[in-house]
Write a protein that holds these residues in place. Structure first.
Motif, mmCIF file in Angstrom:
data_model
loop_
_atom_site.group_PDB
_atom_site.id
_atom_site.type_symbol
_atom_site.label_atom_id
_atom_site.label_comp_id
_atom_site.label_asym_id
_atom_site.label_seq_id
_atom_site.Cartn_x
_atom_site.Cartn_y
_atom_site.Cartn_z
ATOM 1 N N THR A 332 -55.919 16.945 -16.738
ATOM 2 C CA THR A 332 -54.827 17.715 -16.133
ATOM 3 C C THR A 332 -55.249 19.127 -15.748
ATOM 4 O O THR A 332 -54.597 19.752 -14.901
ATOM 5 N N LEU A 417 -46.467 18.017 -13.504
ATOM 6 C CA LEU A 417 -47.211 16.945 -14.171
ATOM 7 C C LEU A 417 -46.280 16.017 -14.942
ATOM 8 O O LEU A 417 -46.449 14.793 -14.931
ATOM 9 N N GLU A 421 -45.952 12.064 -13.949
ATOM 10 C CA GLU A 421 -46.269 11.034 -14.943
ATOM 11 C C GLU A 421 -45.065 10.131 -15.185
ATOM 12 O O GLU A 421 -45.190 8.915 -15.315
#
Length: 440
Positions: A332, A417, A421
């Motif tokens: 990440t 993120l 996800e």
């Protein structure tokens, strides 16, 4: 109709792989309503087309054939238009309606002396024989008085200028090939493809023609006609994504940029590609609003307005969606770094506030062994790898679901993120069934 262009800053960043698998994902999502005109995947790489090879399919006709057809028909029309511009002053002079010093007459004689019939097929034209004879007489006509020679006068009697004009109009209106001959439906994958196996620009006169606005307009109009036949269109756009396709890119619904974040050089190249597109888009939109479009851009937009209406074209330009798919990430931190660099870059250009809510982050694809691709080679992995399929589903959802919400640059990195996800989770299959049902 939704038309989405997938763009990468260079070859090998994953745009072809993403294009193929997104087409497969949309096909899966729309299974309840699937027809052979639901989804079409375009291979717009005219230099090195690869999709037909990857999918092991062999279209009846490719873009190479299309270029041959358009080139031949365009040359025919070009030649006839030039002839008409020559014949009208000739006939007017012979009828005594203009003097021998008339500028149009003198210009038409100069055009006549330089007439190029390289690709003109006389046998296909009703006035083929007299036109061919006229062409062969070029050495005998040096000045206006030569037009009154007996053999020239007799030849002109065989050419009805009004009928010639009507035939020219028919030729001008018949420069479009039959699109059904170029579309190949692949039952195994459930979508159609349009493209080629042969590098179109490998031929010299094709490279010359693609730079001519009149010819390029015909090519883009053909692309637009095919797009109108399908519910969803994925354009695998050549590296760089702009150049000859700028009019098309600025007029479609959504542009997806594939950001290769595997190294800092690739990341910088991806950001530069996005900036280049924004520059093209802003210039195009500004010229459109202020009535300053010219050449190919103007003729292309005028055609869109005639088919879609002024309001629809304006809304498409005003609300153009720009999305980013992060490819080949290993951790990440790479995504954090890329997002920070992109914001900083836009801030430097004073564009961040304007675009922070317009640039959507739509997907994450890891550095997976299945999609390690090089040299413009792709692979179809959809429905073969569950984790990758779920991630491609998230990208497909952003295309087909009008209510899909994607994070933008205005979100924090952590929020982006987290949402990406979550979007890539296994529950998407049920969501897709709901979307497909609503579209049936």
């Amino acid at each position: 109709m939704a038309v989405v262009s997938v763009i990468g800053h260079k070859g090998g960043v994953g745009k072809t792989t993403l294009s193929i698998n997104v087409a497969a994902a949309i096909t899966q999502a729309l299974d309840l309503t699937k027809t052979d005109r639901s989804i079409c995947l375009f291979d717009l790489d005219l230099r090195l087309p690869t999709i037909t090879g990857i999918l092991n399919c062999h279209p009846q006709k490719t873009f190479f054939d299309l270029f041959e057809t358009l080139a031949n028909r365009t040359y025919q029309v070009d030649f006839l238009q030039t002839l008409y511009q020559i014949l009208v002053p000739f006939q007017a002079y012979k009828a005594g309606n203009i003097p021998k010093e008339n500028p149009r007459l003198l210009k038409s004689i100069a055009m006549y002396k330089n007439l190029n019939e390289k690709l003109f097929n006389y046998s296909e034209f009703e006035f083929g024989d007299p036109i061919h004879e006229l062409f062969l007489m070029r050495g005998d006509i040096e000045r206006p008085s030569d037009l009154k020679k007996k053999e020239v006068t007799q030849l002109f009697k065989r050419i009805d200028i009004n009928k010639f004009k009507n035939i020219l109009r028919e030729y001008e209106g018949n420069t479009r090939p039959n699109i059904d001959e170029y579309i190949s439906y692949i039952e195994e994958y459930g979508f159609a493809i349009l493209g080629g196996e042969v590098p179109v620009l490998g031929k010299k006169h094709h490279r010359q023609r693609i730079n001519e606005p009149e010819f390029l307009a015909l090519f883009l109009e053909f692309i637009e006609e095919v797009c109108e036949e399908f519910g969803h269109v994925i354009l695998d756009t050549p590296a760089g994504g702009i150049n000859h396709l700028s009019s098309l890119m600025n007029s479609i619904d959504q542009v997806l940029f594939v950001f290769d974040v595997s190294n800092t050089i690739a990341t910088k190249g991806s950001i530069d590609a996005l900036h280049t597109f924004i520059d093209y888009y802003e210039d195009f939109y500004s010229n459109y609003k202020n009535g300053r479009l010219t050449g190919l851009d103007k003729s292309y937009v005028d055609r869109l307005i005639s088919t879609r209406g002024e309001k629809a074209v304006r809304q498409a330009l005003e609300s153009k969606k720009m999305g980013i798919v992060f490819n080949r990430y290993q951790n990440t931190n790479e995504i954090h770094l890329c997002l920070d660099q992109l914001r900083e870059y836009l801030e430097t250009l004073d564009k961040y506030e304007e675009y922070k809510d317009r640039i959507h982050l739509v997907g994450l694809l890891p550095n997976h062994k299945v999609i390690k691709i090089t040299n413009n080679r792709g692979t179809i992995f959809y429905d073969k790898d569950k984790m990758l399929s779920n991630r491609v589903d998230a990208v497909a959802r952003s295309i087909i679901d009008p209510n899909a919400v994607c994070p933008t640059l205005a979100y924090s990195n952590a929020e982006i993120l987290s949402k990406l996800e979550k979007k890539s989770g296994p529950s998407l299959s049920r969501t897709f069934s709901r979307i497909a049902s609503s579209l049936s």
